[in-house]
Design an enzyme around this catalytic site. Structure first.
Site, PDB file in Angstrom:
ATOM      1  CG  MET A 184      -1.372   1.346   1.695  1.00 45.99           C
ATOM      2  SD  MET A 184      -1.921   1.330   3.424  1.00 45.99           S
ATOM      3  CE  MET A 184      -3.568   0.720   3.243  1.00 45.99           C
ATOM      4  CG  ASN A 185       2.023   3.930  -2.951  1.00 47.72           C
ATOM      5  OD1 ASN A 185       1.892   2.874  -3.534  1.00 47.72           O
ATOM      6  ND2 ASN A 185       2.006   5.073  -3.595  1.00 47.72           N
ATOM      7  CG  ASP A 186       0.477   8.058  -2.718  1.00 49.25           C
ATOM      8  OD1 ASP A 186       1.486   7.592  -2.195  1.00 49.25           O
ATOM      9  OD2 ASP A 186       0.489   8.691  -3.771  1.00 49.25           O
TER      10      ASP A 186
ATOM     11  CD  GLN B 271      -1.767   4.854  -6.242  1.00 56.99           C
ATOM     12  OE1 GLN B 271      -0.879   4.714  -7.056  1.00 56.99           O
ATOM     13  NE2 GLN B 271      -3.045   4.872  -6.597  1.00 56.99           N
TER      14      GLN B 271
HETATM   15  C1  FRU Z   1       3.267   9.428  -4.402  1.00 53.07           C
HETATM   16  C2  FRU Z   1       3.145   8.785  -5.769  1.00 53.07           C
HETATM   17  C3  FRU Z   1       2.128   9.537  -6.604  1.00 53.07           C
HETATM   18  C4  FRU Z   1       1.675   8.485  -7.568  1.00 53.07           C
HETATM   19  C5  FRU Z   1       1.693   7.240  -6.725  1.00 53.07           C
HETATM   20  C6  FRU Z   1       2.038   6.005  -7.469  1.00 53.07           C
HETATM   21  O1  FRU Z   1       3.710   8.591  -3.398  1.00 53.07           O
HETATM   22  O2  FRU Z   1       4.395   8.716  -6.390  1.00 53.07           O
HETATM   23  O3  FRU Z   1       2.629  10.697  -7.213  1.00 53.07           O
HETATM   24  O4  FRU Z   1       0.414   8.747  -8.086  1.00 53.07           O
HETATM   25  O5  FRU Z   1       2.626   7.470  -5.689  1.00 53.07           O
HETATM   26  O6  FRU Z   1       1.836   4.886  -6.682  1.00 53.07           O
END
Ligand code: FRU
Length: 488
Positions: free
Chosen positions: A36-38, A54
């Site tokens: 997981m990210n953002d 994400q």
């Molecule tokens: C920020 C980012 C966003 C992009 C996403 C991709 O952490 O780089 O700019 O949309 O993560 O996973």
């Protein structure tokens, strides 16, 4: 449903069963499995708060981006939902990147960046990032048939068409607005503004803000723009920023600009960039406005460059606790959402306790806590607290009174990789009582200082049995301590 999404949903349903009970945080959002990210699409829709993110279910590392999904009624107790989107179209084949959500005519509309490859006249291919939408009902989302709705050709000359991502949408009057992260011709970050009557047809308005000093990193990721307490705020996450004294130590930082905004000309006069969080793990925050008027912020509780998790953990990434924002006397205050109080149990209060040398206090221990330590009078230079502590492990918070600085050190929290473990920051005001509120979950410590004037967010990877709390002082300090367990 397209095959890619079906596959992701089936995979996550089965694979999450392999995660040991009690490994995941209790009240911080995590993915069912994988990476997981953002935070994405943080929004209120049909009585619930939705949080997308994400997501790459298949490995614990970043991969072709899906959107994961969780819902909650109070932002503390979260329900995992099936994945909402997978990269299954020509225009988002390389990933459904970050974005936001809004309600329109009873539908929940996701606005995101579709990443694809474009064939160039000379036979090469180049990446393209364009803005897309999907309509849904809170569970199932259908991508709009005429995606993308905003392409790089709609930007003025000189604006970058590869780094053009992370749309954040809102509505004012009858008009929808959207900010997107972008780069100018000098490869410096900027934020562009679009408007629309219907979310499908968009018009470029202006470059809302840019990195004029050159000091605020390169690409500005994940912008957000909102009004709060009679000021306007632009939040973004600039990549590759240099540290300045006690600020901006994370390379990729998350900052805010307060300022004045003219709604007719769309001019935003911004003040200097300020840091949102002084800790080791905080990126890509996004806010939403709740029906009761609160502006709430949530962020990814990880740094791109630090891999903290144990080798056998098959998921990675957490969100911060959602924070209520207020703006008072030029300071953006952040405090844990009020709903956390509904889960506080086993209160333990100690007043006017003298601390000298090293001590543990009766009843003050645990790993899933809301703990406030107020440092009152005293004769000392150095006072500190060890959390998630035992003979083998500890995370140390040290207050150096003379210099007015504080430090967090997680060197002994269990990390087995060469990751950054220490941060030092300048405290807001010297001389006053210092109030430290620590929100601890199984794998994190979020420190709110003096009613949220500063926040310090740090991930840890310490076995749960390290549950002691130890105080230390080189002189004598008098403190009040208030501890609650958080129980869901
Ligand atoms: C920020 C980012 C966003 C992009 C996403 C991709 O952490 O780089 O700019 O949309 O993560 O996973």
């Amino acid at each position: 449903m397209k095959d890619e999404l079906k596959k992701a949903r089936e995979y996550e349903r089965e694979a999450q069963k392999r995660i040991p009970e009690g490994e995941k945080p209790l009240f911080h959002v995590t993915p069912p499995i994988g990476w997981m990210n953002d935070p994405n699409g943080f929004s209120f829709y049909q009585g619930k708060i939705h949080l997308f993110y994400q997501y790459h279910p298949y490995t614990r590392d970043w991969g072709p981006m899906h959107w994961g999904h969780s819902v909650s009624e109070d932002m503390i107790s979260w329900e995992m939902m099936p994945a909402a989107m997978a990269p299954d179209q020509e225009y988002d084949r390389m990933g459904c990147f970050s974005g936001s959500a809004i309600e329109k005519d009873g539908k929940h509309v996701l606005v995101y960046t579709g990443v694809s490859k474009q064939n160039m006249p000379d036979g090469t291919t180049e990446e393209r990032q364009n803005q897309c939408i999907a309509y849904g009902d809170g569970i199932t989302y259908n991508k709009y048939e005429h995606n993308p709705v905003i392409t790089g050709d709609m930007l003025p000359e000189g604006c970058n068409r590869i780094d053009f991502r992370d749309p954040k949408v809102w509505k004012k009057g009858d008009t929808y607005y959207l900010v997107v992260g972008n780069k100018n011709k000098d490869q410096k970050g900027q934020v562009v503004l679009f408007s629309s009557d219907d979310l499908e047809n968009w018009k470029f308005e202006t470059v809302l803000a840019e990195n004029t000093t050159g000091k605020i990193g390169t690409m500005w990721e994940c912008p957000d723009f909102f009004e709060l307490d009679d000021s306007y705020f632009l939040i973004c996450s600039p990549q590759n920023m240099k540290a300045e004294k006690y600020k901006f130590h994370n390379g990729h930082n998350s900052v805010y600009f307060s300022g004045k905004y003219n709604e007719n000309t769309h001019e935003f006069q911004k003040e200097e960039a300020k840091l949102l969080d002084y800790g080791l793990d905080f990126y890509a925050p996004q806010t939403t406005e709740l029906p009761d008027g609160r502006r709430v912020l949530i962020a990814w509780m990880k740094s791109w460059d630090a891999n903290m998790i144990p080798d056998d953990q098959i998921w990675q990434g957490m969100m911060t606790l959602p924070r209520e924002l207020r703006y008072r006397n030029g300071i953006l205050l952040q405090s844990p959402v009020a709903e956390l109080k509904n889960y506080r149990k086993n209160e333990c209060n100690i007043e006017n306790q003298k601390i000298s040398g090293r001590v543990q206090l009766e009843g003050i221990k645990g790993r899933i806590l809301d703990l406030t330590v107020e440092i009152k009078a005293g004769e000392f230079d150095c006072f500190g607290i060890e959390l998630a502590h035992n003979k083998e492990y500890t995370t140390t918070y040290t207050y150096n009174r003379k210099q007015g600085i504080m430090e967090v050190d997680r060197t002994y929290c269990g990390v087995t990789k060469d990751v950054v473990c220490q941060r030092t920051w300048k405290l807001p005001e010297e001389g006053e009582n210092l109030k430290l509120r620590f929100i601890m979950d199984r794998q994190s410590i979020e420190l709110f200082i003096n009613e949220g004037e500063q926040v310090v967010t740090t991930a840890i990877c310490t076995p749960q049995e390290a549950d002691e709390i130890e105080f230390f002082c080189d002189g004598i300090a008098t403190i009040n301590v208030e501890k609650y367990d958080i129980i869901l």
